[in-house]
Design a protein around this motif. Structure first.
Motif, mmCIF file in Angstrom:
data_model
loop_
_atom_site.group_PDB
_atom_site.id
_atom_site.type_symbol
_atom_site.label_atom_id
_atom_site.label_comp_id
_atom_site.label_asym_id
_atom_site.label_seq_id
_atom_site.Cartn_x
_atom_site.Cartn_y
_atom_site.Cartn_z
ATOM 1 N N GLY A 198 49.335 37.649 43.054
ATOM 2 C CA GLY A 198 47.892 37.811 43.132
ATOM 3 C C GLY A 198 47.220 37.356 41.854
ATOM 4 N N HIS A 199 45.963 37.745 41.714
ATOM 5 C CA HIS A 199 45.177 37.375 40.535
ATOM 6 C C HIS A 199 45.688 38.149 39.320
ATOM 7 C CE1 HIS A 199 41.767 36.255 38.086
ATOM 8 N NE2 HIS A 199 41.608 37.525 37.774
ATOM 9 N N LEU A 200 45.907 37.434 38.229
ATOM 10 C CA LEU A 200 46.364 38.075 36.994
ATOM 11 C C LEU A 200 45.188 38.111 36.015
ATOM 12 C CD1 LEU A 200 49.823 36.306 36.532
ATOM 13 C CD2 LEU A 200 49.352 38.537 37.533
ATOM 14 N N GLY A 224 48.014 34.001 41.639
ATOM 15 C CA GLY A 224 46.682 33.648 42.116
ATOM 16 C C GLY A 224 46.449 34.150 43.526
ATOM 17 N N ASP A 225 45.187 34.203 43.862
ATOM 18 C CA ASP A 225 44.781 34.620 45.203
ATOM 19 C C ASP A 225 43.957 33.515 45.819
ATOM 20 O OD1 ASP A 225 45.824 37.137 45.901
ATOM 21 O OD2 ASP A 225 44.435 38.149 44.557
ATOM 22 N N ASP A 275 45.132 40.324 33.313
ATOM 23 C CA ASP A 275 45.627 40.706 31.991
ATOM 24 C C ASP A 275 46.222 39.476 31.306
ATOM 25 O OD1 ASP A 275 47.876 41.474 30.113
ATOM 26 O OD2 ASP A 275 46.985 43.451 30.468
ATOM 27 N N ARG A 276 45.621 39.061 30.215
ATOM 28 C CA ARG A 276 46.053 37.835 29.513
ATOM 29 C C ARG A 276 47.497 37.925 29.044
ATOM 30 N NH1 ARG A 276 44.844 33.137 27.777
ATOM 31 N NH2 ARG A 276 45.276 32.388 25.700
ATOM 32 N N GLU A 277 47.900 39.060 28.520
ATOM 33 C CA GLU A 277 49.282 39.215 28.041
ATOM 34 C C GLU A 277 50.273 39.076 29.192
ATOM 35 O OE1 GLU A 277 50.310 39.238 24.884
ATOM 36 O OE2 GLU A 277 48.193 38.915 24.443
ATOM 37 N N GLU A 278 49.925 39.635 30.340
ATOM 38 C CA GLU A 278 50.788 39.510 31.525
ATOM 39 C C GLU A 278 50.901 38.039 31.941
ATOM 40 O OE1 GLU A 278 51.144 41.259 36.077
ATOM 41 O OE2 GLU A 278 49.327 41.632 34.924
ATOM 42 N N LEU A 279 49.783 37.335 31.908
ATOM 43 C CA LEU A 279 49.778 35.919 32.255
ATOM 44 C C LEU A 279 50.652 35.119 31.288
ATOM 45 C CD1 LEU A 279 48.735 33.416 33.777
ATOM 46 C CD2 LEU A 279 46.784 33.428 32.204
ATOM 47 N N LEU A 280 50.521 35.375 29.997
ATOM 48 C CA LEU A 280 51.323 34.650 29.007
ATOM 49 C C LEU A 280 52.811 34.947 29.166
ATOM 50 C CD1 LEU A 280 49.039 34.913 25.849
ATOM 51 C CD2 LEU A 280 49.288 32.997 27.450
ATOM 52 N N ARG A 281 53.150 36.199 29.477
ATOM 53 C CA ARG A 281 54.560 36.540 29.720
ATOM 54 C C ARG A 281 55.094 35.758 30.922
ATOM 55 N NH1 ARG A 281 52.897 41.579 28.163
ATOM 56 N NH2 ARG A 281 52.517 42.295 30.284
ATOM 57 N N LEU A 282 54.265 35.665 31.975
ATOM 58 C CA LEU A 282 54.672 34.920 33.164
ATOM 59 C C LEU A 282 54.903 33.447 32.815
ATOM 60 C CD1 LEU A 282 55.113 34.635 36.238
ATOM 61 C CD2 LEU A 282 52.651 34.212 36.432
ATOM 62 N N LEU A 283 53.964 32.845 32.115
ATOM 63 C CA LEU A 283 54.107 31.439 31.749
ATOM 64 C C LEU A 283 55.336 31.219 30.876
ATOM 65 C CD1 LEU A 283 50.388 30.483 30.998
ATOM 66 C CD2 LEU A 283 51.742 29.873 33.016
ATOM 67 N N ASP A 284 55.526 32.085 29.894
ATOM 68 C CA ASP A 284 56.643 31.919 28.961
ATOM 69 C C ASP A 284 58.004 32.167 29.606
ATOM 70 O OD1 ASP A 284 54.840 31.237 26.993
ATOM 71 O OD2 ASP A 284 54.839 33.222 26.053
ATOM 72 N N SER A 285 58.039 32.865 30.720
ATOM 73 C CA SER A 285 59.314 33.115 31.401
ATOM 74 C C SER A 285 59.547 32.136 32.551
ATOM 75 C CB SER A 285 59.361 34.556 31.918
ATOM 76 O OG SER A 285 58.402 34.737 32.954
ATOM 77 N N SER A 286 58.612 31.228 32.767
ATOM 78 C CA SER A 286 58.722 30.264 33.872
ATOM 79 C C SER A 286 59.411 28.987 33.414
ATOM 80 C CB SER A 286 57.323 29.930 34.407
ATOM 81 O OG SER A 286 56.711 31.079 34.943
#
Length: 147
Positions: free
Chosen positions: A28-30, A3-4, A32-43
């Protein structure tokens, strides 16, 4: 940190001052939905430190992925999380204690994950649409009765 916002520069400076800039990534601001989901799933944990907040869509999205969550005790966050997963807004010492407790108690992290998945089900589009329909029906009925 994803996020920004107006505080990003200050947070980057703080990370540098604390000597942890090499261990903190500012994404920063994400968009791309797929990028966001990858981030959430790896957190391992989602934390929202807002001083004010409406209904936090980002938190609901994270919780829908089964991500354990902690958040400040404000606005819509207080509706989503039970008291043991909230901290007073701005009380980062308390947030630190909560994170350390989760490091020491993987069972608690799993419990929060299960809570997240269950709680987020109340905010899926179909459930909200039905709630809106019922509310609008009640408002319409009340308006007709007043006439």
């Amino acid at each position: 940190l994803a996020g920004d916002g107006a505080l990003r520069g200050s947070l980057e400076a703080l990370a540098a001052d604390l000597g942890i800039a090499d261990r903190v990534e500012f994404l920063g601001h994400l968009s791309d939905r797929e990028e966001l989901l990858r981030l959430l799933d790896s957190s391992h944990l989602f934390v929202m430190t807002s001083a004010t907040e409406g209904m936090p869509r980002a938190m609901i999205e994270a919780m829908s992925r089964g991500l354990p969550a902690l958040g400040s005790d404000v606005g819509g966050i207080a509706e989503l999380l039970p008291a043991d997963q909230r901290f007073p807004a701005g009380d980062f010492a308390r947030l630190g204690q909560m994170i350390r407790e989760l490091q020491d108690r993987p069972d608690l992290l799993s419990q929060y994950s299960e809570r997240s998945a269950r709680s987020s089900e109340d905010y899926v589009s179909d459930v909200l649409s039905e709630k809106r329909r019922r509310l609008l029906g009640l408002l319409r009925q009340a308006a007709e009765e007043r006439r």
